[in-house]
Design a protein around this motif. Structure first.
Motif, PDB file in Angstrom:
ATOM      1  N   ALA A  28       0.847  -1.189   0.000  1.00 36.23           N
ATOM      2  CA  ALA A  28       0.000   0.000   0.000  1.00 36.23           C
ATOM      3  C   ALA A  28       0.886   1.243   0.000  1.00 36.23           C
ATOM      4  N   TYR A  29       0.323   2.343  -0.481  1.00 30.33           N
ATOM      5  CA  TYR A  29       1.043   3.607  -0.410  1.00 30.33           C
ATOM      6  C   TYR A  29       0.470   4.415   0.751  1.00 30.33           C
ATOM      7  N   VAL A  30       1.149   5.477   1.119  1.00 27.42           N
ATOM      8  CA  VAL A  30       0.846   6.197   2.357  1.00 27.42           C
ATOM      9  C   VAL A  30      -0.619   6.627   2.447  1.00 27.42           C
ATOM     10  N   ALA A  31      -1.179   7.151   1.349  1.00 26.71           N
ATOM     11  CA  ALA A  31      -2.571   7.605   1.403  1.00 26.71           C
ATOM     12  C   ALA A  31      -3.519   6.446   1.737  1.00 26.71           C
ATOM     13  N   GLU A  32      -3.237   5.248   1.224  1.00 30.53           N
ATOM     14  CA  GLU A  32      -4.071   4.077   1.532  1.00 30.53           C
ATOM     15  C   GLU A  32      -3.924   3.677   3.001  1.00 30.53           C
ATOM     16  N   ILE A  33      -2.703   3.719   3.490  1.00 35.10           N
ATOM     17  CA  ILE A  33      -2.455   3.374   4.896  1.00 35.10           C
ATOM     18  C   ILE A  33      -3.198   4.360   5.797  1.00 35.10           C
ATOM     19  N   LEU A  34      -3.072   5.654   5.496  1.00 35.04           N
ATOM     20  CA  LEU A  34      -3.742   6.677   6.297  1.00 35.04           C
ATOM     21  C   LEU A  34      -5.258   6.516   6.242  1.00 35.04           C
ATOM     22  N   GLU A  35      -5.794   6.196   5.084  1.00 37.25           N
ATOM     23  CA  GLU A  35      -7.244   6.010   4.932  1.00 37.25           C
ATOM     24  C   GLU A  35      -7.733   4.822   5.762  1.00 37.25           C
ATOM     25  N   THR A  36      -6.983   3.736   5.739  1.00 40.54           N
ATOM     26  CA  THR A  36      -7.353   2.558   6.535  1.00 40.54           C
ATOM     27  C   THR A  36      -7.345   2.896   8.020  1.00 40.54           C
ATOM     28  N   LYS A  38      -7.705   5.890   9.298  1.00 38.03           N
ATOM     29  CA  LYS A  38      -8.802   6.840   9.517  1.00 38.03           C
ATOM     30  C   LYS A  38     -10.138   6.107   9.609  1.00 38.03           C
ATOM     31  N   ASP A  39     -10.359   5.142   8.744  1.00 43.85           N
ATOM     32  CA  ASP A  39     -11.598   4.356   8.767  1.00 43.85           C
ATOM     33  C   ASP A  39     -11.774   3.632  10.097  1.00 43.85           C
ATOM     34  N   ALA A  40     -10.657   3.288  10.722  1.00 43.23           N
ATOM     35  CA  ALA A  40     -10.690   2.598  12.012  1.00 43.23           C
ATOM     36  C   ALA A  40     -10.724   3.588  13.179  1.00 43.23           C
ATOM     37  N   LYS A  41     -10.862   4.874  12.862  1.00 43.80           N
ATOM     38  CA  LYS A  41     -10.887   5.939  13.884  1.00 43.80           C
ATOM     39  C   LYS A  41      -9.547   6.100  14.594  1.00 43.80           C
ATOM     40  N   LEU A  42      -8.487   5.686  13.923  1.00 44.21           N
ATOM     41  CA  LEU A  42      -7.139   5.869  14.448  1.00 44.21           C
ATOM     42  C   LEU A  42      -6.487   6.955  13.591  1.00 44.21           C
ATOM     43  N   LEU A  43      -6.740   8.201  13.956  1.00 44.45           N
ATOM     44  CA  LEU A  43      -6.319   9.326  13.131  1.00 44.45           C
ATOM     45  C   LEU A  43      -4.823   9.584  13.281  1.00 44.45           C
ATOM     46  N   VAL A  44      -4.154   9.602  12.147  1.00 41.68           N
ATOM     47  CA  VAL A  44      -2.707   9.804  12.096  1.00 41.68           C
ATOM     48  C   VAL A  44      -2.424  10.795  10.977  1.00 41.68           C
ATOM     49  N   VAL A  45      -1.487  11.682  11.211  1.00 42.35           N
ATOM     50  CA  VAL A  45      -1.117  12.651  10.182  1.00 42.35           C
ATOM     51  C   VAL A  45       0.135  12.176   9.447  1.00 42.35           C
ATOM     52  N   GLU A  46       0.325  12.713   8.248  1.00 41.82           N
ATOM     53  CA  GLU A  46       1.471  12.303   7.433  1.00 41.82           C
ATOM     54  C   GLU A  46       2.793  12.535   8.158  1.00 41.82           C
ATOM     55  N   GLY A  47       2.872  13.606   8.931  1.00 43.93           N
ATOM     56  CA  GLY A  47       4.101  13.918   9.653  1.00 43.93           C
ATOM     57  C   GLY A  47       4.472  12.862  10.682  1.00 43.93           C
ATOM     58  N   THR A  48       3.500  12.068  11.091  1.00 40.54           N
ATOM     59  CA  THR A  48       3.746  10.976  12.039  1.00 40.54           C
ATOM     60  C   THR A  48       4.116   9.700  11.301  1.00 40.54           C
ATOM     61  N   ILE A  49       3.455   9.457  10.177  1.00 37.25           N
ATOM     62  CA  ILE A  49       3.599   8.152   9.522  1.00 37.25           C
ATOM     63  C   ILE A  49       4.900   8.023   8.730  1.00 37.25           C
ATOM     64  N   TYR A  50       5.363   9.091   8.097  1.00 36.33           N
ATOM     65  CA  TYR A  50       6.583   8.973   7.286  1.00 36.33           C
ATOM     66  C   TYR A  50       7.816   8.572   8.104  1.00 36.33           C
ATOM     67  N   PRO A  51       8.064   9.212   9.245  1.00 35.80           N
ATOM     68  CA  PRO A  51       9.224   8.769  10.047  1.00 35.80           C
ATOM     69  C   PRO A  51       9.073   7.321  10.532  1.00 35.80           C
ATOM     70  N   LEU A  52       7.846   6.920  10.856  1.00 36.15           N
ATOM     71  CA  LEU A  52       7.610   5.553  11.316  1.00 36.15           C
ATOM     72  C   LEU A  52       7.875   4.557  10.192  1.00 36.15           C
ATOM     73  N   LEU A  53       7.397   4.856   8.987  1.00 31.76           N
ATOM     74  CA  LEU A  53       7.653   3.968   7.842  1.00 31.76           C
ATOM     75  C   LEU A  53       9.149   3.875   7.553  1.00 31.76           C
ATOM     76  N   THR A  54       9.836   4.990   7.651  1.00 32.78           N
ATOM     77  CA  THR A  54      11.288   4.993   7.424  1.00 32.78           C
ATOM     78  C   THR A  54      11.993   4.140   8.474  1.00 32.78           C
ATOM     79  N   ARG A  55      11.574   4.269   9.732  1.00 30.11           N
ATOM     80  CA  ARG A  55      12.168   3.467  10.805  1.00 30.11           C
ATOM     81  C   ARG A  55      11.920   1.980  10.576  1.00 30.11           C
ATOM     82  N   LEU A  56      10.702   1.621  10.174  1.00 32.20           N
ATOM     83  CA  LEU A  56      10.370   0.212   9.917  1.00 32.20           C
ATOM     84  C   LEU A  56      11.160  -0.320   8.715  1.00 32.20           C
TER      85      LEU A  56
END
Length: 114
Positions: A28-36, A38-56
């Motif tokens: 999946a790409y970032v927008a799909e991950i964020l949408e999933t 968000k749909d689960a009510k786990l709101l995350v912003v791009e500024g949070t997810i990019y560093p986490l993806l890089t770390r993983l």
């Protein structure tokens, strides 16, 4: 103590597990991950997810590939590596055990002091 801080820490603690779970069955790409999320009510912003993806990715749990898009610039798709699959399996077991333990503690009647 502010409740919002505690709630934020709880969400951060499970975010890595949720992201790996999203990528379990398909890349999946970032927008799909964020949408999933968000749909689960786990709101995350791009500024949070990019560093986490890089770390993983740096930890060898994720890989990525670029794919052309018909509606804009190429997209970076993330997927689990073999190590990431094993890590997710271990996290799933840990999550199940933790969830069971927390449910026992938070739902048991307080009759130990009667």
């Amino acid at each position: 103590m502010k409740i919002e801080n505690t709630k934020a820490q709880m969400r951060k603690g499970v975010l890595e597990y949720c992201i790996l779970s999203i990528l379990r069955d398909k890349d999946a790409y970032v927008a799909e991950i964020l949408e999933t999320l968000k749909d689960a009510k786990l709101l995350v912003v791009e500024g949070t997810i990019y560093p986490l993806l890089t770390r993983l990715k740096n930890a060898g749990l994720l890989s990525y590939r670029w794919e052309e898009s018909t509606s804009g610039p190429p997209r970076k798709y993330y997927g689990l590596t073999e190590t990431g699959q094993l890590f997710l399996t271990e996290l799933s077991t840990t999550w199940d055990n933790l969830q069971t333990a927390v449910n026992i503690v938070t739902t048991q009647k307080n009759n130990s002091h009667e």
